[in-house]
Structures are given as structure tokens and as C-alpha cells.
Design a protein around this motif. Structure first.
Motif, PDB file in Angstrom:
ATOM      1  N   ARG A 101       0.892  -1.170   0.000  1.00 50.90           N
ATOM      2  CA  ARG A 101       0.000   0.000   0.000  1.00 50.90           C
ATOM      3  C   ARG A 101       0.929   1.218   0.000  1.00 50.90           C
ATOM      4  NH1 ARG A 101      -5.381   0.453   2.518  1.00 50.90           N
ATOM      5  NH2 ARG A 101      -4.899  -1.367   3.785  1.00 50.90           N
TER       6      ARG A 101
ATOM      7  N   LEU B  96      -6.432  -3.823  -5.435  1.00 50.39           N
ATOM      8  CA  LEU B  96      -7.398  -3.213  -4.537  1.00 50.39           C
ATOM      9  C   LEU B  96      -7.415  -1.693  -4.672  1.00 50.39           C
ATOM     10  CD1 LEU B  96      -6.532  -5.498  -1.508  1.00 50.39           C
ATOM     11  CD2 LEU B  96      -8.663  -5.552  -2.812  1.00 50.39           C
ATOM     12  N   SER B  97      -6.715  -1.182  -5.671  1.00 50.57           N
ATOM     13  CA  SER B  97      -6.693   0.251  -5.939  1.00 50.57           C
ATOM     14  C   SER B  97      -7.535   0.547  -7.172  1.00 50.57           C
ATOM     15  CB  SER B  97      -5.242   0.715  -6.143  1.00 50.57           C
ATOM     16  OG  SER B  97      -4.653   0.026  -7.236  1.00 50.57           O
TER      17      SER B  97
ATOM     18  N   GLN C 264     -11.811  -9.218  -3.333  1.00 54.07           N
ATOM     19  CA  GLN C 264     -11.672  -7.752  -3.264  1.00 54.07           C
ATOM     20  C   GLN C 264     -12.443  -7.149  -2.093  1.00 54.07           C
ATOM     21  OE1 GLN C 264     -12.711  -6.282  -7.221  1.00 54.07           O
ATOM     22  NE2 GLN C 264     -10.789  -5.164  -7.239  1.00 54.07           N
ATOM     23  N   THR C 265     -13.705  -7.476  -2.002  1.00 51.50           N
ATOM     24  CA  THR C 265     -14.542  -6.842  -0.976  1.00 51.50           C
ATOM     25  C   THR C 265     -14.112  -7.248   0.424  1.00 51.50           C
ATOM     26  OG1 THR C 265     -16.166  -8.630  -1.223  1.00 51.50           O
ATOM     27  CG2 THR C 265     -16.537  -6.613  -2.502  1.00 51.50           C
TER      28      THR C 265
ATOM     29  N   GLU D 126     -10.484  -5.083   1.353  1.00 45.41           N
ATOM     30  CA  GLU D 126     -10.329  -3.634   1.195  1.00 45.41           C
ATOM     31  C   GLU D 126      -9.777  -2.966   2.447  1.00 45.41           C
ATOM     32  OE1 GLU D 126     -14.186  -2.376   0.027  1.00 45.41           O
ATOM     33  OE2 GLU D 126     -13.841  -2.715  -2.116  1.00 45.41           O
ATOM     34  N   GLU D 127     -10.097  -3.494   3.628  1.00 44.77           N
ATOM     35  CA  GLU D 127      -9.610  -2.920   4.885  1.00 44.77           C
ATOM     36  C   GLU D 127      -8.708  -3.898   5.622  1.00 44.77           C
ATOM     37  OE1 GLU D 127     -10.245   0.157   5.574  1.00 44.77           O
ATOM     38  OE2 GLU D 127     -11.633   0.406   3.884  1.00 44.77           O
TER      39      GLU D 127
END
Length: 280
Positions: free
Chosen positions: A23, A45-46, A128-129, A132-133
Motif C-alpha cells: 500500500r 485493490l486500488s 476484493q470486498t 479492502e480494509e
């Protein structure tokens, strides 16, 4: 920049070797991704970005839009990434013979190519979902669970392929000597490597030698190892050979490469920032 990697769990080895997480704010709009001894399964994820494959062996340059996930087979030339404003990727580094353990597809089908992950690993982009965090450890756990769900029960890699790729990743060795050690002919070894990795042992050796060289060169202090002094870092027999091979794999001369990468640091040894690229 947050970058973290971890060895893949033992039950996924030797097919998957490492997980990685990044990241970061890109250093430049573009980066040149230099070839190495592994394939990669990557979840983006971007924001979407582009991967540009240069014209090689009289073939045209191509551009691939990356929205979610992709698989990059073993590369024998560089790729160029047109980066989004923020980078956020998680990925799996696969052994050059790793793909058949999860898909049954011969690596020769995707060697030198970048393909949509869903074509090879259905369901991968659904992560992906969930991620994300996610922290690096959470991402690595999710990747491991996904790969376990895809692992072909009872599949075994050819021990000769495993031994040869591990040897060449660490040091240069004549292919004939590797074949003798494996108890097979030179031609049989080349055939086995082409079957299991999509490239011959000689081609794989060339990539490994280059990869070791750029990582050693990038770690040198500024102003060091120009011209013929670079020959001391790798197994190239003369300076023209070094320059010719280096340009084929990277698009740089060694001196050009050092000038760029020493401005950013050794962590950019194989992901070299660039401000612009030729139009595609």
C-alpha cells in the motif's frame, strides 16, 4: 509505503512461495517491472491501471487494463505499469512450475503473458470486498485459504524441475552439468523444463542471472560500479554480453539503470520508477 511479505504456508509449497502486500504512493506515474524467476497472481485493490508489454521479437506492443486481478506468467522481458494515484495490491509469488498445481494448465500457455485472474483462478477477484480494509496478515490468510481451495489433490511437481529451478535461482550452473546431476540428457532436461515451466532451463538460467545481477547492482552505493566494474557482480563473460543481455531484459543499459535506481533506493531494484513511456 507499507510493504510486507511472508513465506507461503508449508502445505502450499513449493508451488506458492511467498505472499506480498503493498500500500503506497507511487514514486512516478509509471514503473518498469523487470523480469524475475517467479510468476505472480495479483489482486488489485486500488483504482484500475494499465500494464504495457513492449514490442518483443517483432511482436507489437500491447496494453492490458487491470481492474481486479491478473496472473503474470514468467516474463522474459520487462512490463510497464501505468500506476493509479495510490497503489494497493496483494499477491502470491508462484514457482515457475506452480500453475498446474492449481489449474492443471501448462505454464507454456501463459509464459510471457498477463491474463485475467478469473480465467485461471475463478472466484479470485471476489476477495476484493473482503480485503479492502485488511491488514497484511489478514490478506495472507485469505490468499492461503483461496489457494488451498484450488490445490489439486495429490498433485506432485517433477522433483527434477524443482531441483533445477532452486539451483538456478541461487547460482549460475551449466545446463549440461545440471542434467548430469539429474541423471538425464541435456535435451531431456530442456524438454522437462519447457513442459513444467514454459521455458527451457537455459532461458530460465538467463532470467535468474539477470535478476541476481540487478538486485546486487541496485544495492551498490551511488557512484560505484560503472562500466566494466559491473562484470564483477554477475556471471557475464564480457561487457558487450552484459549490455546486450541487460537491454533485452530491461530496456536499459546497466549505466542507465544504475543512474535511475540509485536515485530511488535498492527497494526499487525490479520496480523502477519512470516519468514517461513511449505511446502505446
Amino acid at each position: 509505503m507499507l510493504y510486507q511479505e511472508a513465506a507461503a504456508p508449508e502445505d502450499l509449497q513449493p508451488f506458492a512461495t511467498h505472499f506480498w502486500f503493498i500500500r503506497a504512493q507511487p514514486q512516478a506515474r509509471y514503473e518498469k517491472i523487470l523480469p524475475g524467476p517467479s510468476a505472480h497472481l495479483i489482486l488489485n485493490l486500488s483504482a484500475p491501471y494499465r500494464l504495457i508489454t513492449p514490442a518483443v521479437d517483432a511482436g507489437p506492443a500491447t496494453s492490458t487494463a487491470v481492474a481486479a486481478g491478473f496472473y503474470a506468467g514468467l516474463q522474459r522481458s520487462y512490463l510497464i505499469s501505468e500506476n493509479p494515484d495510490r497503489l494497493f495490491n496483494v499477491g502470491v509469488r508462484l514457482a515457475p512450475f506452480g500453475l498446474p498445481a492449481f489449474t492443471g494448465l501448462p505454464p507454456s500457455e501463459v509464459q510471457g503473458r498477463v491474463v485475467d485472474a478469473e480465467d485461471l483462478f475463478p472466484g479470485f477477484t471476489q476477495l476484493q470486498t473482503r480485503l479492502e480494509e485488511a491488514s497484511p496478515d489478514q490478506a495472507f490468510s485469505a490468499l492461503a485459504d483461496f489457494l488451498r481451495s484450488r490445490l489439486r489433490r495429490g498433485y506432485r511437481a517433477d522433483a527434477r524441475t524443482v531441483r533445477v529451478t532452486e539451483t538456478l535461482a541461487g547460482r549460475d550452473m551449466e545446463i549440461a552439468a545440471l542434467a548430469r546431476d539429474a541423471g538425464i540428457s541435456w535435451s531431456t532436461l530442456e524438454r522437462i523444463m519447457a513442459r513444467d515451466c514454459g521455458v527451457t532451463a537455459k532461458a530460465y538460467s538467463d532470467v535468474c542471472r539477470f535478476y541476481r545481477f540487478v538486485n546486487q547492482a541496485a544495492a551498490l552505493p551511488k557512484g560505484a560500479a560503472l562500466g566494466s566494474e559491473l562484470l564483477q557482480l554477475a556471471d557475464y563473460y564480457d561487457q558487450p554480453h552484459l549490455i546486450r543481455t541487460f537491454r533485452r531484459f530491461s530496456g536499459f543499459t546497466p549505466t542507465e539503470y544504475l543512474r535511475v535506481v540509485q536515485g530511488y533506493g535498492p527497494e526499487y531494484a525490479t520496480f523502477v520508477p519512470m516519468e514517461s513511456v513511449p505511446a502505446v
